[in-house]
Design an enzyme around this catalytic site. Structure first.
Site, PDB file in Angstrom:
ATOM      1  N   CYS A   2       0.821  -1.206   0.000  1.00 40.92           N
ATOM      2  CA  CYS A   2       0.000   0.000   0.000  1.00 40.92           C
ATOM      3  C   CYS A   2       0.860   1.262   0.000  1.00 40.92           C
ATOM      4  O   CYS A   2       1.956   1.276   0.550  1.00 40.92           O
ATOM      5  CB  CYS A   2      -0.870   0.031   1.240  1.00 40.92           C
ATOM      6  SG  CYS A   2      -1.849  -1.448   1.464  1.00 40.92           S
ATOM      7  N   ARG A  27       4.762   0.336  -6.220  1.00 40.30           N
ATOM      8  CA  ARG A  27       4.740  -0.537  -5.048  1.00 40.30           C
ATOM      9  C   ARG A  27       3.753  -1.686  -5.213  1.00 40.30           C
ATOM     10  O   ARG A  27       3.805  -2.652  -4.455  1.00 40.30           O
ATOM     11  CB  ARG A  27       4.349   0.283  -3.809  1.00 40.30           C
ATOM     12  CG  ARG A  27       5.367   1.348  -3.462  1.00 40.30           C
ATOM     13  CD  ARG A  27       4.797   2.375  -2.527  1.00 40.30           C
ATOM     14  NE  ARG A  27       4.621   1.876  -1.182  1.00 40.30           N
ATOM     15  CZ  ARG A  27       5.489   2.027  -0.197  1.00 40.30           C
ATOM     16  NH1 ARG A  27       6.626   2.672  -0.428  1.00 40.30           N
ATOM     17  NH2 ARG A  27       5.258   1.563   1.000  1.00 40.30           N
ATOM     18  N   TRP A  74      -3.000  -2.595  -1.603  1.00 44.17           N
ATOM     19  CA  TRP A  74      -2.629  -3.959  -2.002  1.00 44.17           C
ATOM     20  C   TRP A  74      -3.349  -4.866  -1.016  1.00 44.17           C
ATOM     21  O   TRP A  74      -3.021  -4.882   0.169  1.00 44.17           O
ATOM     22  CB  TRP A  74      -1.114  -4.127  -1.919  1.00 44.17           C
ATOM     23  CG  TRP A  74      -0.618  -5.418  -2.479  1.00 44.17           C
ATOM     24  CD1 TRP A  74      -0.389  -5.709  -3.791  1.00 44.17           C
ATOM     25  CD2 TRP A  74      -0.266  -6.602  -1.736  1.00 44.17           C
ATOM     26  NE1 TRP A  74       0.066  -6.995  -3.921  1.00 44.17           N
ATOM     27  CE2 TRP A  74       0.155  -7.566  -2.669  1.00 44.17           C
ATOM     28  CE3 TRP A  74      -0.265  -6.935  -0.400  1.00 44.17           C
ATOM     29  CZ2 TRP A  74       0.570  -8.837  -2.304  1.00 44.17           C
ATOM     30  CZ3 TRP A  74       0.146  -8.209  -0.022  1.00 44.17           C
ATOM     31  CH2 TRP A  74       0.568  -9.145  -0.971  1.00 44.17           C
ATOM     32  N   ASN A  98      -1.225   1.560   5.877  1.00 40.96           N
ATOM     33  CA  ASN A  98      -0.345   0.577   5.254  1.00 40.96           C
ATOM     34  C   ASN A  98       0.072  -0.382   6.361  1.00 40.96           C
ATOM     35  O   ASN A  98       0.480   0.062   7.432  1.00 40.96           O
ATOM     36  CB  ASN A  98       0.884   1.303   4.671  1.00 40.96           C
ATOM     37  CG  ASN A  98       1.878   0.349   4.044  1.00 40.96           C
ATOM     38  OD1 ASN A  98       1.601  -0.838   3.898  1.00 40.96           O
ATOM     39  ND2 ASN A  98       3.036   0.874   3.669  1.00 40.96           N
ATOM     40  N   GLY A  99      -0.033  -1.691   6.120  1.00 35.65           N
ATOM     41  CA  GLY A  99       0.355  -2.658   7.152  1.00 35.65           C
ATOM     42  C   GLY A  99      -0.819  -3.525   7.552  1.00 35.65           C
ATOM     43  O   GLY A  99      -1.820  -3.602   6.830  1.00 35.65           O
ATOM     44  N   GLU A 481      17.195 -17.267  -9.691  1.00 40.05           N
ATOM     45  CA  GLU A 481      16.797 -15.878  -9.939  1.00 40.05           C
ATOM     46  C   GLU A 481      16.158 -15.756 -11.325  1.00 40.05           C
ATOM     47  O   GLU A 481      15.155 -15.056 -11.506  1.00 40.05           O
ATOM     48  CB  GLU A 481      18.038 -14.968  -9.797  1.00 40.05           C
ATOM     49  CG  GLU A 481      17.908 -13.549 -10.324  1.00 40.05           C
ATOM     50  CD  GLU A 481      16.860 -12.694  -9.613  1.00 40.05           C
ATOM     51  OE1 GLU A 481      16.227 -13.154  -8.662  1.00 40.05           O
ATOM     52  OE2 GLU A 481      16.654 -11.549 -10.073  1.00 40.05           O
ATOM     53  N   LYS A 485      12.415 -14.404 -11.892  1.00 45.54           N
ATOM     54  CA  LYS A 485      12.143 -13.240 -12.751  1.00 45.54           C
ATOM     55  C   LYS A 485      11.108 -13.601 -13.799  1.00 45.54           C
ATOM     56  O   LYS A 485      10.166 -12.867 -14.048  1.00 45.54           O
ATOM     57  CB  LYS A 485      13.474 -12.849 -13.401  1.00 45.54           C
ATOM     58  CG  LYS A 485      13.761 -11.422 -13.589  1.00 45.54           C
ATOM     59  CD  LYS A 485      14.358 -10.664 -12.463  1.00 45.54           C
ATOM     60  CE  LYS A 485      13.577 -10.693 -11.184  1.00 45.54           C
ATOM     61  NZ  LYS A 485      14.274 -10.097 -10.071  1.00 45.54           N
ATOM     62  N   GLU A 488       7.533 -14.219 -12.300  1.00 43.19           N
ATOM     63  CA  GLU A 488       6.812 -13.079 -11.737  1.00 43.19           C
ATOM     64  C   GLU A 488       6.293 -12.113 -12.801  1.00 43.19           C
ATOM     65  O   GLU A 488       5.255 -11.495 -12.596  1.00 43.19           O
ATOM     66  CB  GLU A 488       7.606 -12.361 -10.638  1.00 43.19           C
ATOM     67  CG  GLU A 488       8.838 -11.637 -11.065  1.00 43.19           C
ATOM     68  CD  GLU A 488       9.558 -10.983  -9.884  1.00 43.19           C
ATOM     69  OE1 GLU A 488       8.934 -10.661  -8.878  1.00 43.19           O
ATOM     70  OE2 GLU A 488      10.779 -10.791 -10.000  1.00 43.19           O
ATOM     71  N   HIS A 504      17.900 -36.181 -10.084  1.00 41.95           N
ATOM     72  CA  HIS A 504      17.293 -36.679  -8.843  1.00 41.95           C
ATOM     73  C   HIS A 504      15.797 -36.380  -8.795  1.00 41.95           C
ATOM     74  O   HIS A 504      15.205 -36.380  -7.726  1.00 41.95           O
ATOM     75  CB  HIS A 504      18.011 -36.082  -7.632  1.00 41.95           C
ATOM     76  CG  HIS A 504      19.456 -36.465  -7.585  1.00 41.95           C
ATOM     77  ND1 HIS A 504      19.881 -37.727  -7.232  1.00 41.95           N
ATOM     78  CD2 HIS A 504      20.573 -35.772  -7.914  1.00 41.95           C
ATOM     79  CE1 HIS A 504      21.198 -37.782  -7.321  1.00 41.95           C
ATOM     80  NE2 HIS A 504      21.636 -36.615  -7.738  1.00 41.95           N
ATOM     81  N   LYS A 604       6.013  -4.120  -4.493  1.00 38.63           N
ATOM     82  CA  LYS A 604       7.448  -3.856  -4.549  1.00 38.63           C
ATOM     83  C   LYS A 604       8.097  -4.018  -3.185  1.00 38.63           C
ATOM     84  O   LYS A 604       9.159  -4.596  -3.057  1.00 38.63           O
ATOM     85  CB  LYS A 604       7.670  -2.438  -5.077  1.00 38.63           C
ATOM     86  CG  LYS A 604       9.137  -2.040  -5.199  1.00 38.63           C
ATOM     87  CD  LYS A 604       9.814  -2.792  -6.315  1.00 38.63           C
ATOM     88  CE  LYS A 604      11.285  -2.464  -6.433  1.00 38.63           C
ATOM     89  NZ  LYS A 604      11.998  -3.508  -7.204  1.00 38.63           N
TER      90      LYS A 604
END
Ligand code: F6R
Length: 609
Positions: A2, A27, A74, A98-99, A481, A485, A488, A504, A604
Site C-alpha cells: 500500500c 509498489r 494492495w 499501510n500494514g 533468480e 524473474k 513473476e 534426482h 514492490k
C-alpha cells in the site's frame, strides 16, 4: 504494498494526491482512493483497479478541498473492491493505512458490542471506527487518534483526516515507513520520499512508534513513550528523472539498461586508491572480519539469491562459513547462534517485514548486524551496526534488476575486504580480483548486447508452459533468480535447479515442450554442466545455452538456442549472467503482453508478513 500520501496544501488537493499516488504505483496495488476536507466537510472517492479509474471517477464526481489523504491498496484483508478500498471513513474521520492491524478482530467485536456496524472486511475500517468512537466520547481529533493508535497491535503507517479540520492531519508509524515533507506553508506525507519528490526535498522520516500532528505550518512529533521528539529534517536530492521511464517502454527496461552506469557508481563508492574501502559504523570503526567465525545471511526473493551467490564467495574466497535462509523461515526457526557470528541482511527496500523481523531476532544474539540496502534511511539500515549501501537509485519496476547486480557488487567488495583482512588470498590474486571488479561496468555494457538474441528466443519461450533453469556453483542461485524473474512477470511456470540435481527428480519434467535454460560460464564446472545438458538433450529437451563463444562451440550440436555472453573472469560471472536472466524474462513478458512493471498480485516493498 500500500502507498500513503497526504497534503495540507495551498492548492486543490485531489490532483496533487493522484499525481503523488502515481509515483507510488510501482509498489503494487489493486484499488485506490482519496479523501479531502473542504470547508470542514469530509468526503472521499474510491475505485478498483488502476489509478486511471480513480481519475475518471474524479472527473465525474470531483472532490474539492486543499487538505486530503490518498491511498493505493494492495489487498490483505478482503478482496480488492470499492468497499474495501481506502480511505475508510466513519462519519467524522477518514483513515489510510499501510500494514496489518493484527488485533482488528478483537477491536471489531468490541466496537460491534457497542453498537457500531462495519461495511468492509478490512482491518483499517476498525481504525476509523475506533477513532470515531473516541470522538463520540468527546475527545479531540488529536486525542482520538492517539487513543486509537495506542489500541493497535501489528505493523502500520496511518494518516487520519477529520471533519471540520481543514488544517489538521495526524499520522503514526509502527513497522511501516512514513515520511513528512515540509513545504512553504504546506505539509505533505508519503510512504516514501519518491511520492513527495516534486513537492519538496525537505523530508523528515518518522521513527518506529512515532505519532505526529501536522498543520500547514507545524509538525509535532512524539516518540513511542509520548515524549516530544526532534527528528532530523533532511534535504533529499531525489532527481525526478530517476523516477520516470526516460523514453523506455517500461521501468524494468530502463533499469536493466542503466546497470553499467549504476554499477560504475557502486564500484567507485567501494574503492579508494585502488583498494576496497568499506563504509564504517556510526562510531567511525571499520568492520573487522578477523573477529567473525560464521556469517548468517538472511533475505527474501531476489535479495536472497544475491545472498546465496555471496555464500559461495564468502566461503571460497574469504573462508568464512555461511548459513543462509529466507527470512520468513529464519524468523520462526529459532536457530541457535554460536559466538563470533555476524548476521547479514540483504534488502533493496530495507523495509521487508520478514527480513526486519529476522534482524530483530539476531540483534541480541549476533556479534554484529550488517545490512546491504538500497535505502539508507530504511528500518533495516537504521537497526544495523554496519550499513553497506548499494547506490542503485530508486528501483521502480516490481521485478528487481539493478538492485540485484548492485547487491552482488557490494557483497563481492565485502568478500574481497574480508579476504584481505583474513589473509586468505595472496596479494597478487587479491589485486587481480579488485582489478576485475573495476571492469564490471564495462563488461556489463558489453553484456547488454545480447538484447537482440534475447528478444528472438523469448518469442519462442512465450509459448512454453513450463521452463527450467540450470546452473552450478554460484550460477545455481542465478538459475533460481532467472526462474523467479520469468514467473513473476510472464506468469510462465519456471523453476531453477542445481544442474547436478536434475537427475534426482526434475528431469522427469523434461520433454520437447520444456525449454531448459542453462547458465554456463566457462568456469571450472563447465564440463560437468555440459554433461547435465547432454542428459536433457538425450530426452528431447530444448536447451537454451547461455555461455561465451568458446563455451557455445564446445557444447557442440543439439543445442536449441544460444545466447553469446562476453568471455569473463569467473569472479564476476554471476553478476554478468544476471543480464540474460533479466532480459529473457523481460522479453518473454513483452511477447506475452503482461504488465511488466506491475505484475499481478505483486508488491514492490513487502511490508507485511
Ligand atoms: C523479485 C523481487 C522480490 C524482492 C523481495 C525482497 O524481483 O523483487 O523477490 O527481492 O521481495 O525485497 P527487498 O529486497 O526489498 O527486501
Amino acid at each position: 504494498m500500500c502507498g500513503i500520501v497526504g497534503v495540507l496544501g495551498q492548492h486543490e488537493a485531489a490532483p496533487i494526491l493522484v499525481e503523488a499516488l502515481k509515483r507510488l504505483e510501482y509498489r503494487g496495488y489493486d484499488s485506490a482512493g482519496i479523501a479531502t476536507v473542504n470547508g470542514g466537510a469530509l468526503d472521499r472517492r474510491r475505485a478498483v483497479g488502476k489509478l486511471v479509474n480513480l481519475s475518471d471517477l474524479l472527473v465525474h464526481q470531483p472532490l474539492a478541498g486543499k487538505s486530503g489523504i490518498g491511498h493505493t491498496r494492495w489487498a490483505t484483508h478482503g478482496e480488492p473492491n470499492e468497499r474495501n478500498a481506502h480511505p475508510h471513513q466513519a462519519s467524522h474521520v477518514a483513515v489510510v493505512h499501510n500494514g496489518i492491524v493484527e488485533n482488528f478482530k478483537d477491536l471489531r467485536e468490541e466496537l460491534t458490542a457497542k453498537g457500531l456496524s462495519f461495511e468492509s472486511e478490512t482491518d483499517t475500517e476498525t481504525v476509523a471506527k475506533m477513532a470515531q468512537y473516541y470522538l463520540d466520547q468527546g475527545l479531540s481529533p488529536r486525542d482520538a487518534a492517539e487513543q486509537t493508535v495506542a489500541r493497535l497491535e501489528g505493523a502500520f503507517a496511518l494518516a487520519f483526516l477529520f471533519q471540520g479540520e481543514d488544517d489538521l492531519m495526524v499520522v503514526a508509524r509502527k513497522g511501516s515507513p512514513l515520511a513528512i515533507g515540509h513545504g512553504d506553508g504546506e505539509m505533505f506525507v508519503g510512504s516514501d520520499a519518491i511520492a513527495l519528490a516534486p513537492l519538496t526535498h525537505k523530508i523528515t522520516y518518522l521513527d518506529e512508534g512515532d505519532f505526529a500532528v501536522l498543520t500547514r505550518n507545524s509538525v509535532e512529533i512524539r516518540d513511542a513513550k509520548g515524549q516530544l521528539a526532534n527528528r532530523e529534517m533532511r534535504t533529499i536530492q531525489l532527481d525526478t528523472t530517476q523516477v520516470d521511464k526516460g523514453g523506455y517502454k517500461h521501468f524494468m527496461a530502463k533499469e536493466i539498461a542503466e546497470q553499467p552506469m549504476v554499477l560504475e557508481r557502486t564500484v567507485a563508492s567501494y574503492l579508494n586508491d585502488g583498494a576496497i574501502a568499506l563504509p564504517r559504523n556510526a562510531e567511525g570503526a571499520a568492520i573487522d572480519f578477523t573477529q567473525i567465525d560464521r556469517l548468517t545471511i538472511v533475505a527474501c526473493g531476489t535479495a536472497y539469491y544475491a545472498g546465496a551467490v555471496a555464500k559461495y564467495w564468502f566461503e571460497q574466497i574469504a573462508q568464512i562459513p555461511v548459513e543462509i535462509d529466507v527470512a520468513s523461515e529464519f524468523r520462526y526457526r529459532e536457530p541457535p547462534v554460536s559466538p563470533r557470528t555476524a548476521a547479514l541482511f540483504v534488502s533493496q527496500s530495507g523495509e521487508t517485514a520478514d527480513t526486519l523481523a529476522a534482524l530483530r531476532y539476531m540483534t541480541p544474539r549476533a556479534d554484529c548486524i550488517l545490512s546491504v540496502v538500497n535505502v539508507p534511511e530504511s528500518s533495516i539500515a537504521r537497526e544495523s551496526d554496519f550499513v553497506f549501501p548499494i547506490h542503485a537509485g530508486p528501483e521502480i519496476g516490481v521485478a528487481s534488476t539493478k538492485a540485484f547486480t548492485c547487491q552482488l557488487t557490494v557483497l563481492l567488495a565485502m568478500v574481497l575486504e574480508a579476504a584481505r583482512q583474513r589473509g586468505t588470498l595472496d596479494d597478487a590474486t587479491l589485486a587481480h580480483h579488485v582489478e576485475t571488479l573495476t571492469t564490471l561496468p564495462g563488461m556489463m555494457s558489453r553484456t547488454l548486447n545480447i538484447g537482440t538474441a534475447s528478444e528472438k528466443i523469448s518469442a519462442k519461450l512465450a509459448e512454453a508452459r513450463d521452463i527450467l533453469f540450470l546452473g552450478r556453483g554460484p550460477l545455481f542461485p542465478l538459475a533460481m533468480e532467472g526462474a523467479l524473474k520469468l514467473k513473476e512477470i510472464s506468469y510462465i511456470h519456471a523453476e531453477g535447479y542445481a544442474s547436478g540435481e536434475l537427475k534426482h527428480g526434475p528431469i522427469a519434467l523434461v520433454d520437447k515442450q520444456v525449454p531448459v535454460i542453462v547458465m554456463a560460464p566457462r568456469d571450472g564446472l563447465f564440463d560437468k554442466t555440459v554433461s547435465n545438458m547432454q542428459e536433457v538433450m538425450a530426452r528431447g529437451g530444448k536447451i537454451v545455452l547461455v555461455s561465451d563463444a568458446v563455451g557455445l562451440a564446445e557444447a557442440g550440436d543439439g543445442v536449441w538456442k544460444r545466447v553469446e555472453m562476453p568471455a569473463c573472469d569467473d569472479l564476476i560471472a554471476p553478476i554478468l549472467y544476471a543480464i540474460p536472466a533479466q532480459m529473457l524474462a523481460y522479453h518473454t513478458a513483452c511477447a506475452k503482453g503482461t504488465d511488466v512493471d506491475q505484475p499481478r498480485n505483486l508488491a514492490k516493498s513487502v511490508t507485511v508478513e
